[in-house]
Design an enzyme around this catalytic site. Structure first.
Site, mmCIF file in Angstrom:
data_model
loop_
_atom_site.group_PDB
_atom_site.id
_atom_site.type_symbol
_atom_site.label_atom_id
_atom_site.label_comp_id
_atom_site.label_asym_id
_atom_site.label_seq_id
_atom_site.Cartn_x
_atom_site.Cartn_y
_atom_site.Cartn_z
ATOM 1 N N GLN A 92 0.848 -1.197 0.000
ATOM 2 C CA GLN A 92 0.000 0.000 0.000
ATOM 3 C C GLN A 92 0.883 1.245 0.000
ATOM 4 O OE1 GLN A 92 -1.909 1.647 3.617
ATOM 5 N NE2 GLN A 92 -3.758 0.736 2.812
ATOM 6 N N GLU A 96 -9.465 -2.384 5.217
ATOM 7 C CA GLU A 96 -8.274 -2.520 6.056
ATOM 8 C C GLU A 96 -8.672 -2.529 7.543
ATOM 9 O OE1 GLU A 96 -5.350 0.555 5.473
ATOM 10 O OE2 GLU A 96 -3.815 -0.564 6.569
HETATM 11 C C1 LIG Z 1 2.269 -0.783 11.677
HETATM 12 C C2 LIG Z 1 1.947 0.251 10.635
HETATM 13 C C3 LIG Z 1 1.828 -0.117 9.312
HETATM 14 C C4 LIG Z 1 1.563 0.854 8.330
HETATM 15 N N1 LIG Z 1 1.499 0.447 7.016
HETATM 16 C C5 LIG Z 1 1.266 1.364 6.062
HETATM 17 C C6 LIG Z 1 1.270 0.966 4.676
HETATM 18 O O1 LIG Z 1 1.487 -0.196 4.342
HETATM 19 N N2 LIG Z 1 1.061 1.919 3.742
HETATM 20 C C7 LIG Z 1 0.834 3.218 4.054
HETATM 21 O O2 LIG Z 1 0.623 4.000 3.147
HETATM 22 N N3 LIG Z 1 0.846 3.647 5.355
HETATM 23 C C8 LIG Z 1 1.059 2.737 6.360
HETATM 24 N N4 LIG Z 1 1.101 3.143 7.683
HETATM 25 C C9 LIG Z 1 0.958 4.571 7.999
HETATM 26 C C10 LIG Z 1 -0.371 4.907 8.678
HETATM 27 O O3 LIG Z 1 -1.428 4.837 7.796
HETATM 28 C C11 LIG Z 1 -0.183 6.327 9.275
HETATM 29 O O4 LIG Z 1 0.835 6.249 10.256
HETATM 30 C C12 LIG Z 1 -1.457 6.813 9.914
HETATM 31 O O5 LIG Z 1 -2.430 7.095 8.940
HETATM 32 C C13 LIG Z 1 -1.199 8.088 10.758
HETATM 33 O O6 LIG Z 1 -0.535 9.069 10.015
HETATM 34 P P1 LIG Z 1 0.783 9.783 10.567
HETATM 35 O O7 LIG Z 1 1.715 8.716 11.030
HETATM 36 O O8 LIG Z 1 1.239 10.714 9.526
HETATM 37 O O9 LIG Z 1 0.319 10.554 11.873
HETATM 38 P P2 LIG Z 1 -0.403 11.983 11.918
HETATM 39 O O10 LIG Z 1 -1.513 12.001 10.938
HETATM 40 O O11 LIG Z 1 0.629 13.055 11.821
HETATM 41 O O12 LIG Z 1 -1.016 11.979 13.374
HETATM 42 C C14 LIG Z 1 -0.264 12.307 14.547
HETATM 43 C C15 LIG Z 1 -1.215 12.307 15.730
HETATM 44 O O13 LIG Z 1 -2.229 13.314 15.552
HETATM 45 C C16 LIG Z 1 -3.519 12.751 15.685
HETATM 46 N N5 LIG Z 1 -4.445 13.396 14.757
HETATM 47 C C17 LIG Z 1 -4.219 13.694 13.455
HETATM 48 N N6 LIG Z 1 -5.305 14.259 12.919
HETATM 49 C C18 LIG Z 1 -6.247 14.309 13.884
HETATM 50 C C19 LIG Z 1 -7.588 14.784 13.934
HETATM 51 N N7 LIG Z 1 -8.183 15.323 12.855
HETATM 52 N N8 LIG Z 1 -8.260 14.690 15.121
HETATM 53 C C20 LIG Z 1 -7.666 14.153 16.222
HETATM 54 N N9 LIG Z 1 -6.385 13.688 16.221
HETATM 55 C C21 LIG Z 1 -5.689 13.765 15.079
HETATM 56 C C22 LIG Z 1 -3.352 11.297 15.313
HETATM 57 O O14 LIG Z 1 -4.360 10.497 15.892
HETATM 58 C C23 LIG Z 1 -1.981 10.990 15.899
HETATM 59 O O15 LIG Z 1 -2.089 10.681 17.270
HETATM 60 C C24 LIG Z 1 1.387 2.209 8.686
HETATM 61 C C25 LIG Z 1 1.499 2.585 10.032
HETATM 62 C C26 LIG Z 1 1.781 1.634 11.005
HETATM 63 C C27 LIG Z 1 1.904 2.061 12.434
#
Ligand SMILES: Cc1cc2nc3c(=O)[nH]c(=O)nc-3n(C[C@H](O)[C@H](O)[C@H](O)COP(=O)(O)OP(=O)(O)OC[C@H]3O[C@@H](n4cnc5c(N)ncnc54)[C@H](O)[C@@H]3O)c2cc1C
Length: 406
Positions: free
Chosen positions: A138, A256
């Site tokens: 993904q 997912e």
């Molecule tokens: C084990 C694992 C596997 C993954 N595999 C994939 C993969 O295969 N492909 C892929 O594309 N991605 C993958 N991801 C990424 C995952 O989709 C993102 O980490 C996730 O969507 C969060 O985005 P971010 O890490 O940028 O955090 P951010 O979006 O920056 O969030 C940081 C913090 O802010 C909070 N936050 C953000 N927006 C809001 C809101 N509107 N209201 C309240 N709180 C909020 C979040 O809850 C979080 O606590 C994976 C992540 C993990 C941990």
């Protein structure tokens, strides 16, 4: 709310016996084995081997007619009933072979292709996805686009009948092993952020793709950074319409969440065994916490079955699959906390197998509460979509993506 159909008419017995016989002949029954084993691969070679063994197992299941049991036959499926898939899923849990990551992406991407891909694309990709002839990663998240995925910046220009893609993705699980990826690209920067995204399939061996594994604190490299530099992708690989990729993305994300929420990792027996070893089985607080965990775990299983039944029938799930994932995440918090409480201070520093299992149980909740949508964002979605609460203020929803400050 739809009721859970757990009854099994007599005519289903024959199928259950058939599946059981195949598994007995081809798979390894979960034995007394090692209940404290944890699935974590810290060495690259063993992680790759694990991926390959998952893939080979999926191919064997496909050859035996146990992948896509209820999918249409013309796309490699079995054309069977939803109950057949449920019976196979139940039986498979008694055996130790896993389809792992390839199985997870099949559950995530397959129903989205069934719903949104063209006839030719379904015939081309679905049999290969089911048989694991092709494995897909993904390619959604970016350094500046995770929870707010629709703000993604990886750019695709159209040149003749090809997209030319430049940008960076991150956290892409198993991208170092997969043959193909499903990728989100920005094709109209002048449209509001949700309306200028296109969903494409990309061959990971295309020139211009560089995959860099990210090494975690436990030394495993579950996910990667993926850099795309002027990667040429045939427009024939586009799923759905140009700039209309968000609807497909939502289907993938719902599948997912349903998949992650529905994964059953039995741990109640381990918790009870820990309580026994630490002489806490008669402690009323421990018993209360154990029962609370068991009830929530059972309810989550039933919710998961409702969601899976709907997905198998190609219908909308009767509840937001995010709710299921949220429940599964909270169950992990309960089991991790309980495991550590039972193990006591020695459990924190101890290297015994039960202690390592407890550490893993405690830590895994961070991965499950982020991957596939964070718990905070799932709560927002459930509030807005299921409970009808006012939408989160979004100043940038109707603004051209190009004008949104980054
Ligand atoms: C084990 C694992 C596997 C993954 N595999 C994939 C993969 O295969 N492909 C892929 O594309 N991605 C993958 N991801 C990424 C995952 O989709 C993102 O980490 C996730 O969507 C969060 O985005 P971010 O890490 O940028 O955090 P951010 O979006 O920056 O969030 C940081 C913090 O802010 C909070 N936050 C953000 N927006 C809001 C809101 N509107 N209201 C309240 N709180 C909020 C979040 O809850 C979080 O606590 C994976 C992540 C993990 C941990």
């Amino acid at each position: 709310m739809t009721s859970v159909d757990l009854s099994e008419p007599a005519e289903q017995d024959a199928y259950r016996a058939e599946v059981r016989a195949w598994y007995d002949a081809n798979a390894t029954l979960n034995g007394p084995g090692n209940p404290w084993a944890i699935a974590s691969h810290t060495e690259g070679d063993s992680a790759r081997q694990f991926f390959n063994s998952n893939r080979e197992w999926q191919t064997r299941l496909f050859d035996a007619g146990f992948m896509g049991i209820a999918w249409p036959e013309e796309y490699g499926g079995g054309g069977g009933e939803g109950w057949m898939a449920r019976i196979e899923r139940e039986i498979s849990r008694d055996y130790s072979e896993l389809t792992g990551f390839p199985g997870a992406t099949t559950a995530m991407l397959g129903p989205a292709l069934l719903r949104h891909a063209s006839e030719d694309q379904k015939r081309e990709y679905l049999p290969k996805l089911l048989s694991a002839e092709l494995t897909f990663c993904q390619l959604f998240s970016e350094p500046g686009a995770g929870s707010d995925l629709a703000s993604l910046a990886t750019r695709a220009e159209i040149d003749g009948d090809e997209f030319v893609v430049t940008g960076q993705k991150v956290w892409n699980s198993a991208a170092q092993y997969c043959d193909w990826g499903f990728l989100l690209v920005r094709t109209d920067p002048d449209a509001p952020k949700h309306r200028g995204i296109t969903f494409v399939l990309v061959d990971m061996s295309s020139p211009g793709i560089e995959v860099r594994p990210l090494v975690q604190m436990n030394r495993s490299a579950h996910f990667n950074e993926v850099f795309l530099s002027e990667v040429r992708i045939p427009m024939a690989n586009m799923i759905g319409e140009l700039n209309q990729g968000w609807a497909i993305t939502r289907t993938v994300l719902a599948n997912e969440a349903a998949f992650i929420g529905g994964v059953k990792v039995p741990c109640a027996d381990n918790l009870i065994e820990l309580a026994r070893r630490h002489d806490r089985l008669t402690d009323p607080i421990v018993r209360q916490n154990l029962v609370q965990f068991l009830i929530r775990d059972r309810v989550t299983t039933w919710m998961g079955e409702q969601v899976q039944q709907a997905i198998r029938r190609g219908e909308m799930p009767p509840m937001d699959p995010g709710l299921l994932k949220l429940m599964a995440t909270q169950n992990k918090v309960l089991s991790g906390n309980l495991a550590m409480e039972l193990s006591g201070p020695a459990g924190l520093v101890n290297e015994s197998e039960p202690a390592r299992w407890s550490h893993h149980e405690l830590m895994i909740r961070f991965a499950i509460s982020i991957g596939g949508g964070t718990s905070e964002v799932l709560r927002n979605n459930i509030g807005e979509r299921s409970l009808g609460l006012p939408r989160e203020p979004g100043y940038d929803k109707n603004q051209p993506w190009r004008d949104i400050p980054r």
